[in-house]
Design a protein around this motif. Structure first.
Motif: not given
Length: 632
Positions: A165-167, A205-210, A227-231
């Protein structure tokens, strides 16, 4: 006389001690040299093993056109490290946080997924390795197997959920309570009851998890395929699932050299940007053209510097290849060569922006004319001055369908009201099913289906009401159930768990299971803030144990690439059902506010009047009134 004897004895002992000291002094260099040779041999042996077994990191991307005008992008990253007894505890590529989790909580195997959206089995397929491994239920799914004593498994699970959870900046710690997780018996790779399974269907699920997930990669999202992982490009897709699968052999009794392996996958279903009206040819709509830049808004400027391999693959599945050949025949195009050996830059049906470095055909279907093919592109040949932007442009309309699972699984609720209802699991054969289900009938056996379902404790399921319907007719329950394990729920302690192996005739068209339940009551403190929305029942897991989804390719060198090992690994065909939303009786949460408001108003009026009476001085007021009258 006595003195002489004593003197001779002392002299003899001194001479003996000198001789022994001389011998020991002569042996010390020999022993020292022997120890040095042994240590040198051991260090050289360990050094040779360490050279052979070193840390590795690979990256890959698989792109696949989908029938409903969408594109599947499957990122695959793998980090591996040799066992600690050989390689030590200091790593250069393997993430330290994951290694600490493995050793602190003695995790043998673990899988964690964050999913947004639901996998469309009817349009995107359900009989391939990607759908069986990367199609996950909405929200968070976590299961882990521990190498600890049986009485310490629950404590290790709770500590692991808090650490994860913290990670990953998520609410995984909500799985610590016994009402939120279960202990499957045979539905997962369980080892003596030391596996725990839990889900959070409503986890956003959002960018805080990605972002924490990307930090586990050596190059993060600064170089390579990551590098292709544009949010914005990823989260605007129809489906998004990031998965983390961990295996470790550090705690096994057998001395294995497998070590610890971390597999990270990101599966996205995107809609290519189509500007203006859809292109039409002969009254039919063309598939949308796309490129890496149009899908992700970025290009690839080379591979990650520490990556052992970095490849991009475009897969044309079997049904698409057969349809391409049909379109070629109808268009009267020359058939001088086989499709996979054509010029991909000047093809009559589609056009690739770059020629593949290698074209590979599936081995199991070599005897057939139509088999899936892979186009391989090496990213290491590109750099900043020459970026890689793979594109596909269709010239002729193509219509095809993906291979489906033997039966399409769905789940729904029956009944009305806030007291009782029923859960129904439906299994239906699709008309466009291209799966060879006759294999089980040829062996004289039946179709075996494994069903795993977890129900929260406040949905009180009566398992004795289980009914099985085949093609609309009620069947005897025990004749169609090969094996069943039921763990009834306990109020505020544990959920209800049902594991079942169902036997169905191979030619079945529809099958259904029903279970009746009563709705329980919660304490006012146990209701979530959005209680009126309803309560979630996690997805059921339906696996077809007689069917395995895998693909074998003719090139032996492909076995060394982890992303293709994932495609060639034999896995059971697995499907997840929908998450059910159950409305429960909820109290009027505004009543406490109303009661407090009315009570405070009454008390204010009462005490205000009382204080006014108590503090009023009657004689003084009369004198004031009298003085005012005299003044007038």
């Amino acid at each position: 006389m006595f003195k002489c004897c004593l003197h001779s004895q002392l002299q003899f002992r001194s001479e003996t001690s000198l001789e022994s000291d001389h011998l020991m002094g002569s042996r010390e260099p020999i022993v020292l040299i022997f120890l040095i040779l042994i240590s040198t041999y051991e260090s050289s042996a360990k050094g040779g093993i360490a050279e052979e077994l070193n840390e590795e990191f690979t990256e890959g991307l698989l792109l696949r056109p989908l029938p409903d005008r969408k594109v599947l992008a499957h990122f695959h990253f793998q980090s591996s490290v040799p066992p600690t007894r050989i390689y030590g505890r200091h790593h250069h590529l393997f993430p330290k946080s994951i290694y600490q989790l493995v050793n602190k909580f003695r995790v043998r195997e673990m899988e964690l997924s964050f999913t947004q959206g639901r996998w469309n089995y009817e349009r995107w397929g359900g009989y391939d390795p990607i759908s069986s491994s990367s199609a996950k239920p909405p929200g968070v799914e976590l299961w882990a197997d521990f190498d600890v004593p049986l009485d310490q498994v629950d404590d290790s699970w709770r500590n692991l959920t808090h650490a994860l959870s913290g990670l990953f900046c998520a609410s995984i710690n909500f799985l610590e309570h016994s009402t939120s997780y279960s202990a499957p018996q045979w539905s997962f790779h369980s080892f003596a009851g030391k596996l725990r399974y839990g889900t959070l269907p409503r986890e956003a699920v959002c960018t805080e998890n990605l972002t924490p997930w990307l930090k586990l990669l050596p190059c993060r999202d600064k170089a390579g395929l990551s590098a292709l992982m544009d949010r914005p490009s990823i989260y605007k897709g129809y489906y998004h699932s990031q998965r983390l699968h961990l295996t470790s052999d550090d705690f096994g009794t057998a001395k294995s050299n497998a070590g610890t392996m971390l597999e990270q996958t990101l599966t996205v279903v995107l809609q290519p940007n189509t500007l203006g009206a859809r292109a039409m040819v002969s009254g039919k709509t063309l598939q949308p053209s796309w490129s890496l830049n149009s899908l992700f808004g970025r290009k690839v400027h080379g591979k990650c510097s520490v990556s052992k391999s970095s490849n991009v693959y475009v897969q044309f599945e079997q049904n698409l290849v057969s349809e391409l050949k049909e379109v070629r025949k109808k268009s009267e195009a020359p058939e001088s060569g086989i499709l996979i050996h054509d010029d991909f830059g000047n093809n009559t049906i589609f056009e690739m922006s770059a020629s593949p470095d290698r074209v590979v055909k599936e081995v199991e279907n070599l005897q057939k004319e139509d088999s899936s093919i892979l186009l391989e592109f090496l990213v290491e040949d590109y750099n900043d001055s020459k970026p890689f932007d793979l594109g596909l442009r269709w010239k002729l309309p193509v219509v095809w369908s993906c291979q489906q699972a033997p039966l399409h699984a769905s789940r729904f609720l029956m009944g009305s009201g806030n007291e009782r209802g029923a859960i129904a699991i439906s299994l239906k054969s699709l008309s466009s099913n291209n799966t060879p289900t006759v294999g089980c009938c040829e062996k004289g056996s039946q179709l075996r289906i494994n069903i795993f379902q977890v129900v929260p404790w406040y949905v009180k399921v009566y398992y004795h009401t289980l009914k099985v319907f085949i093609d609309g007719e009620l069947q005897s329950t025990m004749e169609n159930i090969e094996k069943i394990h039921i763990s009834p729920s306990e109020d505020k302690v544990s959920p209800g768990v049902m594991e079942m192996i169902l036997r169905l005739p191979c030619g079945v068209i529809t099958a259904a299971l029903t279970l009746e339940f009563d709705k329980g009551f919660l304490h006012i403190d146990e209701y979530p803030p959005d209680a009126n929305q309803g309560f979630d029942i996690p997805s059921a897991v339906v696996s077809f144990t007689d069917f395995q989804a895998s693909a074998s390719f003719e090139d032996n060198l492909l076995n060394k690439l982890p992303i293709l090992n994932e495609l060639q690994e034999r896995k059971h065909v697995i499907s997840y059902t929908e998450v059910l939303l159950v409305p429960l009786t909820t109290p009027d949460f505004s009543m406490p506010y109303n009661v407090i408001t009315i009570t405070c108003t009454v008390f204010a009026l009462y005490f205000g009047s009382l204080l006014n009476v108590l503090r009023r001085r009657v004689g003084e007021e009369e004198r004031r009134l009298k003085s005012k009258g005299d003044f007038k």
